[in-house]
Every structure is written in C-alpha cells, then in structure tokens.
Design a protein around this motif. Structure first.
Motif, PDB file in Angstrom:
ATOM      1  N   ALA A 101       0.832  -1.203   0.000  1.00 54.22           N
ATOM      2  CA  ALA A 101       0.000   0.000   0.000  1.00 54.22           C
ATOM      3  C   ALA A 101       0.865   1.252   0.000  1.00 54.22           C
ATOM      4  N   THR A 102       0.341   2.317  -0.607  1.00 59.04           N
ATOM      5  CA  THR A 102       0.936   3.642  -0.464  1.00 59.04           C
ATOM      6  C   THR A 102       0.313   4.312   0.754  1.00 59.04           C
ATOM      7  N   LEU A 103       1.162   4.836   1.610  1.00 60.29           N
ATOM      8  CA  LEU A 103       0.723   5.510   2.826  1.00 60.29           C
ATOM      9  C   LEU A 103       1.266   6.935   2.800  1.00 60.29           C
ATOM     10  N   ASP A 104       0.380   7.916   2.919  1.00 57.90           N
ATOM     11  CA  ASP A 104       0.769   9.320   2.849  1.00 57.90           C
ATOM     12  C   ASP A 104       0.305  10.030   4.116  1.00 57.90           C
ATOM     13  N   LEU A 105       1.261  10.488   4.915  1.00 62.26           N
ATOM     14  CA  LEU A 105       0.973  11.237   6.136  1.00 62.26           C
ATOM     15  C   LEU A 105       1.288  12.704   5.879  1.00 62.26           C
ATOM     16  N   MET A 106       0.295  13.565   6.052  1.00 61.39           N
ATOM     17  CA  MET A 106       0.492  14.989   5.776  1.00 61.39           C
ATOM     18  C   MET A 106      -0.007  15.826   6.949  1.00 61.39           C
ATOM     19  N   ILE A 107       0.758  16.854   7.262  1.00 62.39           N
ATOM     20  CA  ILE A 107       0.369  17.798   8.303  1.00 62.39           C
ATOM     21  C   ILE A 107      -0.474  18.916   7.686  1.00 62.39           C
ATOM     22  N   ARG A 108      -1.596  19.203   8.300  1.00 67.76           N
ATOM     23  CA  ARG A 108      -2.481  20.303   7.900  1.00 67.76           C
ATOM     24  C   ARG A 108      -2.754  20.324   6.386  1.00 67.76           C
ATOM     25  N   PRO A 109      -3.284  19.239   5.818  1.00 71.72           N
ATOM     26  CA  PRO A 109      -3.605  19.259   4.382  1.00 71.72           C
ATOM     27  C   PRO A 109      -4.693  20.282   4.079  1.00 71.72           C
ATOM     28  N   THR A 110      -4.529  20.987   2.967  1.00 77.83           N
ATOM     29  CA  THR A 110      -5.505  22.015   2.572  1.00 77.83           C
ATOM     30  C   THR A 110      -6.318  21.605   1.355  1.00 77.83           C
ATOM     31  N   GLY A 111      -5.857  20.573   0.656  1.00 79.87           N
ATOM     32  CA  GLY A 111      -6.551  20.156  -0.559  1.00 79.87           C
ATOM     33  C   GLY A 111      -5.964  20.740  -1.822  1.00 79.87           C
ATOM     34  N   VAL A 112      -4.956  21.593  -1.694  1.00 81.85           N
ATOM     35  CA  VAL A 112      -4.386  22.244  -2.879  1.00 81.85           C
ATOM     36  C   VAL A 112      -2.865  22.104  -2.911  1.00 81.85           C
ATOM     37  N   GLU A 113      -2.337  21.066  -2.266  1.00 84.71           N
ATOM     38  CA  GLU A 113      -0.884  20.876  -2.263  1.00 84.71           C
ATOM     39  C   GLU A 113      -0.434  20.370  -3.633  1.00 84.71           C
ATOM     40  N   SER A 114       0.096  21.271  -4.445  1.00 86.01           N
ATOM     41  CA  SER A 114       0.509  20.897  -5.798  1.00 86.01           C
ATOM     42  C   SER A 114       1.713  19.973  -5.792  1.00 86.01           C
ATOM     43  N   LEU A 115       2.441  19.917  -4.691  1.00 87.69           N
ATOM     44  CA  LEU A 115       3.656  19.109  -4.625  1.00 87.69           C
ATOM     45  C   LEU A 115       3.386  17.658  -4.250  1.00 87.69           C
ATOM     46  N   SER A 116       2.129  17.294  -4.045  1.00 86.73           N
ATOM     47  CA  SER A 116       1.813  15.983  -3.472  1.00 86.73           C
ATOM     48  C   SER A 116       0.661  15.306  -4.203  1.00 86.73           C
ATOM     49  N   GLY A 117       0.655  13.962  -4.113  1.00 85.40           N
ATOM     50  CA  GLY A 117      -0.477  13.183  -4.601  1.00 85.40           C
ATOM     51  C   GLY A 117      -1.408  12.767  -3.478  1.00 85.40           C
ATOM     52  N   PHE A 118      -1.314  13.435  -2.337  1.00 84.85           N
ATOM     53  CA  PHE A 118      -2.076  13.070  -1.142  1.00 84.85           C
ATOM     54  C   PHE A 118      -3.572  12.922  -1.443  1.00 84.85           C
ATOM     55  N   HIS A 119      -4.159  13.900  -2.107  1.00 85.22           N
ATOM     56  CA  HIS A 119      -5.611  13.898  -2.292  1.00 85.22           C
ATOM     57  C   HIS A 119      -6.071  12.997  -3.435  1.00 85.22           C
ATOM     58  N   ARG A 120      -5.140  12.392  -4.144  1.00 86.34           N
ATOM     59  CA  ARG A 120      -5.520  11.410  -5.153  1.00 86.34           C
ATOM     60  C   ARG A 120      -5.651  10.013  -4.564  1.00 86.34           C
ATOM     61  N   LEU A 121      -5.174   9.820  -3.340  1.00 83.79           N
ATOM     62  CA  LEU A 121      -5.348   8.530  -2.681  1.00 83.79           C
ATOM     63  C   LEU A 121      -6.780   8.418  -2.176  1.00 83.79           C
ATOM     64  N   PRO A 122      -7.449   7.293  -2.391  1.00 87.91           N
ATOM     65  CA  PRO A 122      -8.905   7.242  -2.198  1.00 87.91           C
ATOM     66  C   PRO A 122      -9.384   7.136  -0.757  1.00 87.91           C
ATOM     67  N   GLU A 123      -8.560   6.627   0.159  1.00 89.67           N
ATOM     68  CA  GLU A 123      -9.058   6.320   1.504  1.00 89.67           C
ATOM     69  C   GLU A 123      -8.323   7.126   2.569  1.00 89.67           C
ATOM     70  N   GLN A 124      -9.075   7.803   3.439  1.00 86.10           N
ATOM     71  CA  GLN A 124      -8.490   8.430   4.611  1.00 86.10           C
ATOM     72  C   GLN A 124      -8.719   7.509   5.800  1.00 86.10           C
ATOM     73  N   ILE A 125      -7.688   7.287   6.598  1.00 83.23           N
ATOM     74  CA  ILE A 125      -7.774   6.308   7.678  1.00 83.23           C
ATOM     75  C   ILE A 125      -7.570   6.991   9.034  1.00 83.23           C
TER      76      ILE A 125
END
Length: 231
Positions: A101-125
């Motif tokens: 699995a890909t696991l992405d831990l981000m501090i204070r995500p805003t939804g507009v982080e152009s440097l990351s694929g965080f919001h393309r991952l389908p499941e928040q845990i």
C-alpha cells in the motif's frame, strides 16, 4: 519646446531606460545563479552525484547516500491563497520496498498541495497512536498497511514543525519539508516572492536522509521477519 531643449531630455530618458534594463538583466542573472547553487553545499553528502535543472531554475540533485539511491528536489509554491509563498524540499529514496500500500501522512492538508499526490489517494484512515492531531493519513489499500509498530517509532519526525509530509510506497519513500517562506514585508509591499537566494545547509538535509534510511531499514527488517514467520 524647441528641438534643442528636447534632445537632452530624450537622451536622459534613454539612459535611464538602458540602466533599468541593465539592472533587470543583472538581477535575473544573479537569481539564476543563486537558484542553481541551492544544493551546492549538500553535494558532499552524496556519491556518484547527478545534477539537473527544473523548469523553475532550481536544481535537482541525485546520488547515493550510504549505498541507497536518493533524490533531492526543490518546489516553489507561489499560489496566491497561501499566506506566504513557500519553498519546499522533497527528499526521496526511489527504490522498491516490500509494501503493498501507499501511505501518505500529511500535516495540515488544505486540498491544494501541488507538490503531493495526497488527495488522489482514495481512503483516509484513522490516526495511529502517536500521530500529531493536525495530521491526516490517506492510502490506496487500507487492508494492506504497515503494522503500527513499524511506523510509530518514526512519528517523532513530525515534532519538527517544518516537516510537511511522509510518503511510503512500493516505489520508495519521500519526506517533504518547508525550507523557506518569502519575506513578509517584501511580499506584502512589492509582491516579491523570490526565495532560495542562499544555498541550503547540509545540516537541514542530512537528518532527513538519515530518517528515510532508518524507515527503509525498519520496513525491510519487518518484511524479512514476516517472511521467516510464514515459512
């Protein structure tokens, strides 16, 4: 106004424009050189180094650190909805890892982080114990996550308020941290968002590299142990 009186004014205006153009070109040249030199002090950290330049003029530095392939990139973020433009450093270990699995831990995500694929991952845990309260975790395969005991010792990474993101995937590891923000006064008054004038210190890079190598070693150790147990 006579032609005789107008001529000195035209000459003065032309001289002023030429001086302004010269200063603009000189400043642009100095900016290009300072950006290209951003990782210069970090080159001794790596062996077999390779150097490239991104579209923003900042460098990309790759090589070996303690036998592992690593990659250093710089991403300027000048989107206007940020309080201040920011300069992010992405440090990666691009290598196959024994995880599904890909696991992405981000501090204070805003939804507009152009440097990351965080919001393309389908499941928040749900956050495991020890995670900062302002952290969010997303994954593509929630049934195949790393055991918490492998990840938990490394959550102290986020004690540093500059750390933004940790990514663990089958293709490798990445840590993203804030290297610099634009000068508040210059940005608010003149919209000057220039960053990266000074080369980053290796003291900022080496602890992140060491942390990535430690995470990689723990993941591989867990995989070997799990394989022996299954045999």
């Amino acid at each position: 106004m006579s032609e005789t009186a107008l001529t000195p004014l035209l000459v003065l205006a032309g001289t002023g424009l030429a001086l302004l153009l010269y200063r603009t070109i000189r400043a642009a040249h100095a900016r290009r050189l300072s950006r290209l030199a951003y990782f210069d002090r970090c080159k001794p950290l790596l062996t077999a180094t390779r150097f490239g330049k991104g579209a923003t003029g900042f460098p990309r530095l790759s090589g070996l650190c303690k036998g592992s392939e690593c990659d250093l990139q710089v991403v300027p973020d000048t989107l206007t909805f940020r309080k201040l433009p920011a300069l992010w450093v992405l440090i990666s270990l691009p290598c196959p890892l024994p995880v599904r699995a890909t696991l992405d831990l981000m501090i204070r995500p805003t939804g507009v982080e152009s440097l990351s694929g965080f919001h393309r991952l389908p499941e928040q845990i749900a956050l495991p114990g020890g995670c900062p309260e302002d952290c969010a975790i997303r994954t593509d395969q929630p049934r195949h996550l790393l055991p918490e005991h492998v990840l938990r010792p490394h959550l102290s990474l986020f004690d540093d308020p500059r750390i933004k993101e940790l990514v663990i995937s089958p293709k490798g590891l990445r840590i993203v941290f804030l290297a610099e923000e634009a000068n508040r006064s210059r940005y608010l008054l003149f919209r000057d968002a220039e960053m990266g004038r000074t080369a980053i210190s290796p003291d900022r890079i080496l602890p992140v590299l060491d942390r990535l190598l430690a995470i990689k070693a723990d993941i591989e150790r867990h995989s070997r142990h799990a394989t022996r147990e299954a045999a």
